[in-house]
Design a protein around this motif. Structure first.
Motif, PDB file in Angstrom:
ATOM      1  N   ALA A  10     -21.322  39.408 -10.784  1.00  0.00           N
ATOM      2  CA  ALA A  10     -20.246  38.524 -11.231  1.00  0.00           C
ATOM      3  C   ALA A  10     -19.064  38.631 -10.275  1.00  0.00           C
ATOM      4  O   ALA A  10     -18.654  39.726  -9.912  1.00  0.00           O
ATOM      5  CB  ALA A  10     -19.806  38.883 -12.642  1.00  0.00           C
ATOM      6  N   ALA A  11     -18.544  37.484  -9.878  1.00  0.00           N
ATOM      7  CA  ALA A  11     -17.339  37.457  -9.048  1.00  0.00           C
ATOM      8  C   ALA A  11     -16.126  37.603  -9.964  1.00  0.00           C
ATOM      9  O   ALA A  11     -16.169  37.254 -11.139  1.00  0.00           O
ATOM     10  CB  ALA A  11     -17.266  36.144  -8.282  1.00  0.00           C
ATOM     11  N   THR A  12     -15.047  38.137  -9.422  1.00  0.00           N
ATOM     12  CA  THR A  12     -13.833  38.381 -10.194  1.00  0.00           C
ATOM     13  C   THR A  12     -12.666  37.629  -9.567  1.00  0.00           C
ATOM     14  O   THR A  12     -12.534  37.618  -8.347  1.00  0.00           O
ATOM     15  CB  THR A  12     -13.529  39.898 -10.188  1.00  0.00           C
ATOM     16  OG1 THR A  12     -14.683  40.593 -10.647  1.00  0.00           O
ATOM     17  CG2 THR A  12     -12.368  40.228 -11.084  1.00  0.00           C
ATOM     18  N   PRO A  13     -11.816  37.003 -10.392  1.00  0.00           N
ATOM     19  CA  PRO A  13     -10.666  36.295  -9.836  1.00  0.00           C
ATOM     20  C   PRO A  13      -9.795  37.231  -9.001  1.00  0.00           C
ATOM     21  O   PRO A  13      -9.554  38.367  -9.383  1.00  0.00           O
ATOM     22  CB  PRO A  13      -9.888  35.814 -11.065  1.00  0.00           C
ATOM     23  CG  PRO A  13     -10.842  35.890 -12.202  1.00  0.00           C
ATOM     24  CD  PRO A  13     -11.856  36.943 -11.849  1.00  0.00           C
ATOM     25  N   GLY A  14      -9.359  36.753  -7.840  1.00  0.00           N
ATOM     26  CA  GLY A  14      -8.492  37.547  -6.978  1.00  0.00           C
ATOM     27  C   GLY A  14      -9.232  38.484  -6.035  1.00  0.00           C
ATOM     28  O   GLY A  14      -8.601  39.138  -5.208  1.00  0.00           O
ATOM     29  N   ILE A  41     -14.584  30.281  -8.960  1.00  0.00           N
ATOM     30  CA  ILE A  41     -13.814  29.074  -8.654  1.00  0.00           C
ATOM     31  C   ILE A  41     -13.505  28.349  -9.964  1.00  0.00           C
ATOM     32  O   ILE A  41     -14.418  27.990 -10.705  1.00  0.00           O
ATOM     33  CB  ILE A  41     -14.602  28.144  -7.705  1.00  0.00           C
ATOM     34  CG1 ILE A  41     -14.908  28.879  -6.399  1.00  0.00           C
ATOM     35  CG2 ILE A  41     -13.831  26.854  -7.450  1.00  0.00           C
ATOM     36  CD1 ILE A  41     -15.799  28.111  -5.445  1.00  0.00           C
ATOM     37  N   ASP A  42     -12.229  28.139 -10.225  1.00  0.00           N
ATOM     38  CA  ASP A  42     -11.777  27.432 -11.435  1.00  0.00           C
ATOM     39  C   ASP A  42     -12.392  28.001 -12.710  1.00  0.00           C
ATOM     40  O   ASP A  42     -12.824  27.265 -13.593  1.00  0.00           O
ATOM     41  CB  ASP A  42     -12.084  25.933 -11.336  1.00  0.00           C
ATOM     42  CG  ASP A  42     -11.296  25.253 -10.230  1.00  0.00           C
ATOM     43  OD1 ASP A  42     -10.166  25.709  -9.952  1.00  0.00           O
ATOM     44  OD2 ASP A  42     -11.803  24.273  -9.654  1.00  0.00           O
ATOM     45  N   GLY A  43     -12.491  29.335 -12.780  1.00  0.00           N
ATOM     46  CA  GLY A  43     -13.017  29.988 -13.977  1.00  0.00           C
ATOM     47  C   GLY A  43     -14.526  29.987 -14.102  1.00  0.00           C
ATOM     48  O   GLY A  43     -15.062  30.395 -15.125  1.00  0.00           O
ATOM     49  N   ARG A  44     -15.236  29.527 -13.071  1.00  0.00           N
ATOM     50  CA  ARG A  44     -16.705  29.467 -13.119  1.00  0.00           C
ATOM     51  C   ARG A  44     -17.312  30.341 -12.036  1.00  0.00           C
ATOM     52  O   ARG A  44     -16.724  30.539 -10.975  1.00  0.00           O
ATOM     53  CB  ARG A  44     -17.175  28.023 -12.905  1.00  0.00           C
ATOM     54  CG  ARG A  44     -16.737  27.091 -13.988  1.00  0.00           C
ATOM     55  CD  ARG A  44     -17.248  25.659 -13.781  1.00  0.00           C
ATOM     56  NE  ARG A  44     -18.242  25.518 -12.740  1.00  0.00           N
ATOM     57  CZ  ARG A  44     -18.206  24.593 -11.780  1.00  0.00           C
ATOM     58  NH1 ARG A  44     -17.233  23.736 -11.726  1.00  0.00           N
ATOM     59  NH2 ARG A  44     -19.152  24.528 -10.886  1.00  0.00           N
TER      60      ARG A  44
END
Length: 57
Positions: free
Chosen positions: A18-22, A39-42
């Motif tokens: 899973a990728a994480t924001p930031g 990207i954009d919460g997805r």
């Protein structure tokens, strides 16, 4: 007393990537050249990785 042989135990299922924001994109195991982005919460899988800011030219 019973002992367990850990070499014959059932392997655990692979962990979901899973990728994480930031944070930078994450390489996807088993898919060379593909990266998971947030990207954009997805969670989005793309065949490339954009250059990171602040790198050397």
């Amino acid at each position: 007393m019973t002992t367990r042989n850990t070499t014959t135990s059932v392997p655990h299922a692979p962990r979901q990537v899973a990728a994480t924001p930031g944070w930078p994109p994450v390489a996807i195991p088993g898919r060379p050249g593909w990266w998971r982005h947030h990207i954009d919460g997805r969670q989005v899988d793309l065949p490339s990785r954009p250059p990171q800011a602040g790198g050397t030219p």
